[in-house]
Structures are given as C-alpha cells and as structure tokens.
Design a protein around this motif. Structure first.
Motif, PDB file in Angstrom:
ATOM      1  N   ALA A  72      47.497  22.634  96.259  1.00 40.74           N
ATOM      2  CA  ALA A  72      48.911  22.273  96.360  1.00 40.74           C
ATOM      3  C   ALA A  72      49.596  22.512  95.016  1.00 40.74           C
ATOM      4  CB  ALA A  72      49.051  20.818  96.790  1.00 40.74           C
ATOM      5  N   ARG A  73      50.651  23.315  95.036  1.00 37.75           N
ATOM      6  CA  ARG A  73      51.409  23.624  93.821  1.00 37.75           C
ATOM      7  C   ARG A  73      52.347  22.463  93.527  1.00 37.75           C
ATOM      8  NH1 ARG A  73      53.108  29.487  93.053  1.00 37.75           N
ATOM      9  NH2 ARG A  73      55.172  28.555  92.909  1.00 37.75           N
ATOM     10  N   GLY A  74      52.123  21.808  92.394  1.00 39.19           N
ATOM     11  CA  GLY A  74      52.955  20.672  92.031  1.00 39.19           C
ATOM     12  C   GLY A  74      52.095  19.472  91.691  1.00 39.19           C
ATOM     13  N   THR A  75      52.732  18.318  91.581  1.00 34.19           N
ATOM     14  CA  THR A  75      52.029  17.128  91.115  1.00 34.19           C
ATOM     15  C   THR A  75      52.406  15.888  91.923  1.00 34.19           C
ATOM     16  OG1 THR A  75      53.751  16.523  89.508  1.00 34.19           O
ATOM     17  CG2 THR A  75      52.004  17.988  88.733  1.00 34.19           C
ATOM     18  N   LEU A  76      51.548  14.892  91.813  1.00 35.73           N
ATOM     19  CA  LEU A  76      51.877  13.525  92.205  1.00 35.73           C
ATOM     20  C   LEU A  76      52.623  12.946  91.007  1.00 35.73           C
ATOM     21  CD1 LEU A  76      49.285  10.886  93.517  1.00 35.73           C
ATOM     22  CD2 LEU A  76      51.367  10.323  92.302  1.00 35.73           C
ATOM     23  N   THR A  77      53.898  12.688  91.178  1.00 34.28           N
ATOM     24  CA  THR A  77      54.765  12.354  90.050  1.00 34.28           C
ATOM     25  C   THR A  77      55.254  10.912  90.139  1.00 34.28           C
ATOM     26  OG1 THR A  77      55.520  14.654  89.895  1.00 34.28           O
ATOM     27  CG2 THR A  77      56.884  12.983  88.836  1.00 34.28           C
ATOM     28  N   LEU A  78      54.968  10.147  89.088  1.00 32.37           N
ATOM     29  CA  LEU A  78      55.504   8.789  88.973  1.00 32.37           C
ATOM     30  C   LEU A  78      56.872   8.895  88.308  1.00 32.37           C
ATOM     31  CD1 LEU A  78      52.180   7.089  87.863  1.00 32.37           C
ATOM     32  CD2 LEU A  78      53.236   7.038  90.122  1.00 32.37           C
ATOM     33  N   ARG A  79      57.849   9.354  89.080  1.00 31.54           N
ATOM     34  CA  ARG A  79      59.130   9.778  88.525  1.00 31.54           C
ATOM     35  C   ARG A  79      59.987   8.599  88.067  1.00 31.54           C
ATOM     36  NH1 ARG A  79      62.504  10.872  85.923  1.00 31.54           N
ATOM     37  NH2 ARG A  79      64.093  12.505  86.022  1.00 31.54           N
ATOM     38  N   HIS A  80      60.042   7.543  88.876  1.00 36.86           N
ATOM     39  CA  HIS A  80      60.762   6.316  88.524  1.00 36.86           C
ATOM     40  C   HIS A  80      59.961   5.134  89.049  1.00 36.86           C
ATOM     41  CE1 HIS A  80      64.318   8.512  87.286  1.00 36.86           C
ATOM     42  NE2 HIS A  80      64.481   9.038  88.471  1.00 36.86           N
ATOM     43  N   GLY A  81      60.241   3.945  88.528  1.00 35.80           N
ATOM     44  CA  GLY A  81      59.587   2.745  89.035  1.00 35.80           C
ATOM     45  C   GLY A  81      58.355   2.380  88.232  1.00 35.80           C
ATOM     46  N   ASN A  82      57.988   1.105  88.258  1.00 37.23           N
ATOM     47  CA  ASN A  82      56.925   0.572  87.405  1.00 37.23           C
ATOM     48  C   ASN A  82      55.805  -0.053  88.241  1.00 37.23           C
ATOM     49  OD1 ASN A  82      58.590   1.123  85.089  1.00 37.23           O
ATOM     50  ND2 ASN A  82      59.726  -0.752  85.534  1.00 37.23           N
ATOM     51  N   GLY A  83      54.638  -0.154  87.596  1.00 35.07           N
ATOM     52  CA  GLY A  83      53.542  -0.895  88.186  1.00 35.07           C
ATOM     53  C   GLY A  83      52.912  -0.262  89.406  1.00 35.07           C
ATOM     54  N   ASN A  84      52.866   1.062  89.447  1.00 36.92           N
ATOM     55  CA  ASN A  84      52.220   1.756  90.556  1.00 36.92           C
ATOM     56  C   ASN A  84      50.745   1.987  90.246  1.00 36.92           C
ATOM     57  OD1 ASN A  84      54.599   2.496  92.396  1.00 36.92           O
ATOM     58  ND2 ASN A  84      55.301   3.184  90.382  1.00 36.92           N
ATOM     59  N   THR A  85      49.936   2.091  91.286  1.00 39.09           N
ATOM     60  CA  THR A  85      48.505   2.341  91.143  1.00 39.09           C
ATOM     61  C   THR A  85      48.144   3.650  91.835  1.00 39.09           C
ATOM     62  OG1 THR A  85      47.991  -0.020  91.066  1.00 39.09           O
ATOM     63  CG2 THR A  85      46.192   1.472  91.647  1.00 39.09           C
ATOM     64  N   ILE A  86      47.501   4.537  91.078  1.00 45.95           N
ATOM     65  CA  ILE A  86      47.037   5.823  91.591  1.00 45.95           C
ATOM     66  C   ILE A  86      45.516   5.781  91.530  1.00 45.95           C
ATOM     67  CG2 ILE A  86      47.232   8.323  91.410  1.00 45.95           C
ATOM     68  CD1 ILE A  86      49.910   6.828  91.807  1.00 45.95           C
TER      69      ILE A  86
END
Length: 763
Positions: A267-281
């Motif tokens: 997949a071309r591109g990324t998993l992006t944490l663009r905005h927002g806080n406290g996410n879990t990957i």
C-alpha cells in the motif's frame, strides 16, 4: 394407593401442570412475533418497514434493485435486532443511483452488493438519516461496494460514514473507489457521534487506484475541526490491499483510537496520526515488497503509543517513509501540525526500510521539534542506517534498541541507545522475520503476532479479483490489411487480447475506441504500416489501456487541420486510470498541418504509467506527450509515471513532453518522469512551442534525465513547486543546446536539482 386427589384444582401437581401449559402457550406466541418479510419491490419494502418489530427480518428478493435509496429506520433491541438482508447473499445488487441510510437502534444490514452506479447523495452507506436521527448499536456486515464511483473523479463522496455510537462495520468488501472522497469515514460532528466506541473489523479494503490529487484516503477517523475530541474507535483485523489513493491510507484525526492487528499489503502511503492525542498503534503488519512509495507509520501530536508493529520492505521517503516522526508548528492552529510530545515507541520491527525520517517537515513554520519521547527495544535491520534527521532530535530518547548496522553511522545521542550486533534473521511460522538468536527475542515485534490474512477479511462469498488486466494475457487475433478488418477486430476483442497485424498498409477510416486492455503488435516488426483519416487514430476511454509494438504510424492521410493526434484520451472526465506502452515502433510525418501531436491527454484523465521504449519519432509539428491539462492548480495531474528510454526524437517542433502539476498540496507522490538514453535532434524549436523547451516539467516530484544526447534542441526547463521535488540531470550531452534551466517557484534560495557531469558545447 389412590392418587386421584393429586389432580384436584387445589393440588400442587395440578397447579404445576397449569403453569407448564401457560408457559408453552406463551413461548410460541413470542416466536410468532419475529417475522421474515420477503419483499420484491421498493413499495413492498416501505410497507414492511412500517410493520417491523424487534426480531423481524426484511429480506430483499434476489435481483437488481435499480435506483433504490434505502432508508432503514427502526428500533430493535439488544436481544432482538431488526435485520435487512438479501434473499441470497451477493444476489441482491443495488445499482444506478442507490444508497443506504440506517437510523435507530440495534439494526443489522447484510448480504447486499453496490455496483454499476454511484450514490446520489454524499454517502453510499450512512449510519444516519439526518443530523438528528442517527444509528446506535447497529451493524453493517458482509456488504460489498465494488467500483461504485461517481463518474466525475473530482466529485467527492464517501462510501461509508459512521455516525452515532457503538456501531460495527465488519466483514465487508470495499474495492475500487476512483473518485475523490474517503472510502470509510468516522464522523464526530455532533455530541452523539463523539466518544463513539465504533468497531471497524475484518474488512477487505481492496485496491484503491492512485487518485492523482488530494482526497484519496481509505479510512479517516475524525476531522481536524474535532481532532481534540476522543473517538475511541477500534480498527482491527482489516486487510489494506494496495490502497494507493494518496499519502494517507489511514488518517487519524481524533483521540483515544486503537489501530491494531491490521495488515497493509503493498500500500502506497502511511498510517498517519494526523491530529488527535493518545492513540495506540499496536500489532499491525506493513509489507511493502519493495514497491514504490510503500510506507508505514507517521507520528504527530501527543501521547501516541506505537508498539509491537512489524514493518518490512518499505521504500517510501519524506512524509510517506517507512517510519516518520514529524516536526510541529509552535502554537499550532487546530488544522496544522501539533508537536510530537510523549510518544512511546517500543518493540517494533523495522526491517529493510529505505527511510526513517525524524523531525520531518522541518522548515520555518514547522520548527517545533519532537520532545519527551522514547524509542525502546525496537529492532532495526537494514543494509545501512536508514535514518534521516531534519532537525534537533535530542527530544527523542533511544533506549535499549538493537540494530545490525554500525553505531558510527548514527547521531551520537542515538548511538547510545541503539546497540549494533551481527544478527541472522529467519522467517517464523507467521511469515515474519526474527533474529535466530533466542536471546534477542525481547527486541522488535513478538513472535506471537498473527498477521491478518486476506481470506479472513471481507465477505467470504465475494471474490477478491485483480484490479487490472495484463497486456497480452488473452487471445491472439490475426488481422490482415483489408478495409475495416482492424476496426472489426477491435470491436470483437476481449480485454487482454493481442491484435497481431500481418504485413501491409492499414488505412483506418474511423477512430479506434479503446475501452479494454488491447495490444496492437506487428507480426514482423515495422512491416505493418498504419495511417488514419480521422483527427485521431486511437481514443483511450474508461476501462481502456493500450500497448503498441513494432508498428509504423504515419500521418499522411490525416485531416489537413491543426490539432490532430495519434493517441488521445477522452477530452474530459475519465474515471478509470489507464496504461499506455509503446515499443520498437516508428511514428513519422505528423506534419500535414501545424500542431499535430502524438499523445494528448484530456482533462481529468489519469495514467498509471506511460512507458515508451526503443521507438523513433520524426517529422512532427506538434508535441509528443501533452500531460499538462490540469492547470487549475489544485494538485491534480495527468500521469503518475512517464518513462522515455532509448528513443530517437528527430525534427519535433514542439516539446517531447510537457508535464504539469500545480498547486500547493502535498498529498501525492507524483508525477515521476524518467528520460534516459535517448537522442534529441532538432527538438522544441518550432514557433508554436509555447513551452520553449524540449522537456517542460512543472511541479514534477521525481525527475531523472540521464545519458541522453541533445543536438540543436531547445533546453530542458524544470519548475520546482512544493513537496521537496527531486530532480537529477546528469551525464547528458548538450550540443548546440542550452544548459538545463531549473527554477524554484516556492522554496527560497538556490534550486535543489542535482545537475552534474553534463557536457555542454556549441557546434
């Protein structure tokens, strides 16, 4: 003993018997209330909907339901949801102008297929009727949306919008979204849609073609406006298969989400944490297999946790790299880049990533470097250190990480926290690479990680087919040089077929519409000679891709008027990406009038690739490749890859290629232009060549011009815009041809092009 008194009305036995009878009578009455209501028309559906009770099921009769705007509004219960389903899963097709809105509580939809049309509204499936009537505790499962795209590729819509709370989207197929708009969006635009606890799981996100502009995300959770709001959405066990729409595959724009156990395949591109806080990957697998622009995870904002992920064979760089930690904007507005603070990045495997970018995006605006963040017990395996540092990274603490490359190649502060060791890697039963030495098991992703498999996702009854047909994969159709035989062969051919042209002269009296994947190949190279009487020989239409091999094409019989072309796309508004290849052919005498072009793209047409190898082009009054129609400066362009190798260009009055990408958007990877080992003679000197160039590249992101000879030709002109474009012009000969001209239209200072080892001399 006489027991007759046991059955008297006052005896316990009699009372127990009566109670049993009463219970038996009540139980069937409860079952009777749940009804299966088979409906065959839209009117019958509306009637059934008015009558449904908890536990009921509305069943759509098998067949094609044309222009059906389904409103599924009802109120079930946790124990007795109300269902809308197909008589046979996969045999109910919603086509034309159809969509689905569900509103209420405890609803379930399954077994439907959307194809052969597009939504008349903003969404194909919406978990609401309107802003006030939303869906709660509802589920859409085993539903298919297959190439159900608006024919105007710049007309935006969503395929699925989740509103409300506690909804589930699972085991669905979403394949081939081609127009602008997010495939699946979680909306937080009201209080009743926030802190929603949605679950998105076991879906098959099939190939999404390159959009060629912004707006091609596959999954988005929130928007910048609500990005400081928590969503609590769980995204797990999904398969993202070649989701290439734009640089963000998943765009997280809210807080407290969990993205776990998903697999990203080429997949071309990324998993992006663009905005927002406290996410879990957590526990995601990224497999790039060396494909261009495959990326991993991009980190922005506060308190993000990235743990137990496995990333291998990713080639992307900059914002689309294998792993990226961004710089932020001081006191950032809500829609820009918030500073990375307190990121916890641990136990991840970074295997053969071309690029890991730290403090990425650093510039006069994005000057807030990452702070108070830790990288611990990660495994870095690569032939050389993949790190690029764009700013101060002292706010990133590296602790007890392991690599196989020399520490001397690292920044000193990083070297203290990344131990170097000779490591042998071996694939485990889960298909992933781990150190052979068991004592190193604490580094990188766990061996207990179980990658999500394609066959475990989506509707089991719907095939996961390949998105494109390969050239020369079908039958061979032999064609003779007789009147209209070539046109008849085109009409009869199937996608993937090869039209094998016997020796002779072919005069084509109509435009050949290419609406399938076709190859035109000479049985004997350059012995099949084609001329044409219409303004164009070929027109590429939706579903069309064209390959030419060993032909001779001339313009002797073409209309005596300006603006002819050998190949064109539809003049405006193609939806489906196409491919064009030509090899070992001759194109000549396109000169019955001025501005006779070879290849002319229309607006809103997009080529995945154009490959031109070992051909001769001569005596042409126009341009060869006109990929410059998107001049509205919205970040849109006409081709992802243009490759010109080992060709001869002689006496071309226009430019060989004019490629244009305008605007300031940074959400795409292209265009890419590669021009190698060609000979240019008398190119670009015509008075109508408005570019003034033999090659004109505006806003091209990746340009490589090497080992060519330019004789008595117009110069190469390159105009850099946004996106940190990479231009290399090297090892060329410029004889009686001006040196390349490179201009920075956005960045201040000297141009960034790599221009070296060229020979410039006057004859």
């Amino acid at each position: 003993m006489n027991n007759s008194n046991n059955n008297t009305p006052s005896s316990p036995h009699w009372l127990f018997t009566q109670l049993l009878v009463l219970l038996m009578l009540c139980a069937p009455s409860t079952m009777v209330q749940a009804k299966d209501r088979l409906v065959a028309t839209q009117a019958e559906y509306k009637t059934a909907l008015k009558q449904v009770e908890p536990g009921d099921k509305i069943i759509l009769k098998n067949g094609i339901w044309q222009n059906f705007e389904v409103l599924f509004m009802a109120k079930g219960t946790a124990d007795s949801p109300i269902e809308l389903t197909a008589e046979t899963k996969g045999k109910v097709i919603l086509s034309g102008q159809s969509n689905l809105k569900l509103a209420g509580e405890y609803l379930q939809v399954s077994g439907l297929v959307f194809k052969n049309g597009y939504t008349p509204s903003n969404e194909v499936i919406a978990f609401r009727k309107n802003k006030k009537q939303l869906a709660f505790h509802s589920r859409v499962t085993e539903v298919v949306i297959d190439n159900y795209s608006n024919p105007d590729r710049q007309e935006s819509d969503y395929w699925v919008s989740l509103y409300g709370q506690n909804n589930r989207l699972d085991h669905n197929n979403f394949v081939g979204k081609r127009n602008v708009g997010v495939t699946v969006a979680v909306r937080l635009d009201s209080k009743d849609s926030q802190q929603n606890h949605h679950r998105i799981d076991h879906n098959y996100f099939g190939p999404r073609p390159i959009l060629g502009s912004n707006g091609g995300e596959t999954l988005r959770i929130g928007t910048s406006h609500y990005s400081l709001t928590d969503s609590f959405t769980v995204v797990e066990n999904n398969y993202f298969d070649r989701c290439d729409g734009e640089v963000e595959i998943i765009s997280v724009k809210s807080g407290k989400n969990r993205i776990q156990n998903n697999l990203f395949y080429q997949a071309r591109g990324t998993l992006t944490l663009r905005h927002g806080n406290g996410n879990t990957i957590d526990s995601n697998v990224f497999l790039g297999n060396g494909i261009d622009h495959t990326g991993g995870i991009r980190v922005i904002n506060r308190d993000q946790i990235i743990t137990n992920n496995y990333l291998e064979g990713l080639t992307g760089n900059r914002f689309g790299s294998g792993f990226t930690i961004m710089n932020g904007v001081p006191n950032s507005s809500i829609n820009r880049y918030h500073q990375v603070i307190n990121a916890n990045i641990n136990h991840n495997s970074f295997i053969n990533l071309d690029h890991i970018e730290l403090a990425a995006g650093s510039d006069a605006e994005r000057s807030a470097v990452p702070l108070d963040s830790t990288l611990s017990q990660n495994l870095f395996i690569s032939p050389a250190a993949p790190f690029t540092l764009h700013d101060d990274v002292s706010g990133l603490t590296f602790t007890d990480n392991l690599s196989n490359f020399a520490s001397k190649d690292l920044n000193p502060s990083m070297a203290k926290g990344i131990s170097s060791k000779n490591i042998t890697m071996k694939r485990a039963a889960n298909g992933l690479l781990y150190p052979s030495d068991a004592s190193l098991a604490q580094y990188g992703a766990s061996k207990n990680l179980i990658p999500t498999l394609k066959q475990e996702t989506g509707a089991s009854w719907y095939p996961k087919t390949e998105p494109t047909v390969a050239f020369q994969s079908g039958n061979i159709i032999k064609v003779n040089a007789t009147d209209d035989e070539l046109a008849s062969a085109v009409a009869q051919a199937q996608s993937g077929d090869t039209l094998l042209l016997n020796d002779g002269r072919y005069n084509v009296s109509r435009i050949l519409a290419i609406s399938k994947t076709l190859t035109f190949k000479a049985a004997n190279p350059r012995q099949a000679i084609i001329s044409f009487e219409r303004p164009s020989l070929f027109e590429i239409q939706d579903n069309g891709s064209l390959q030419l091999d060993g032909l001779v094409i001339n313009g002797l019989n073409s209309p005596d008027s300006a603006g002819n072309s050998v190949v064109r796309t539809r003049k405006w508004g193609m939806l489906i990406n196409y491919r064009f290849e030509m090899t070992n052919s001759i194109v000549e005498q396109l000169n019955v009038n001025h501005s006779f072009h070879f290849f002319d793209s229309g607006s809103r047409a997009f080529a995945d690739m154009i490959n031109i190898n070992h051909n001769q082009f001569r005596y042409i009054t126009g341009d060869l490749f006109r990929l410059n129609k998107e001049t509205d400066d919205l970040g849109i362009y006409n081709a992802e890859y243009l490759t010109l190798n080992n060709n001869q260009f002689e006496d071309i009055e226009g430019s060989v290629a004019s490629v244009y990408r305008g605007g300031t958007d940074e959400s795409t990877f292209g265009p890419h232009v590669s021009v190698n080992h060609n000979v240019f003679t008398q190119v670009g000197l015509g008075k109508r060549n408005k570019t003034g160039a033999s090659l004109k590249l505006h806003g091209v992101q990746m340009s490589q011009v090497e080992d060519n000879k330019f004789n008595n030709s117009a110069p190469i002109i390159v105009e850099h815009t946004v996106g940190e474009p990479k231009t290399r012009i090297a090892n060329n000969e410029f004889n009686n041809t001006a040196s390349p001209q490179v201009t920075e239209l956005v960045a201040a200072g000297k141009h960034t092009a790599d221009i070296n080892n060229n020979k410039v001399q006057k004859l």
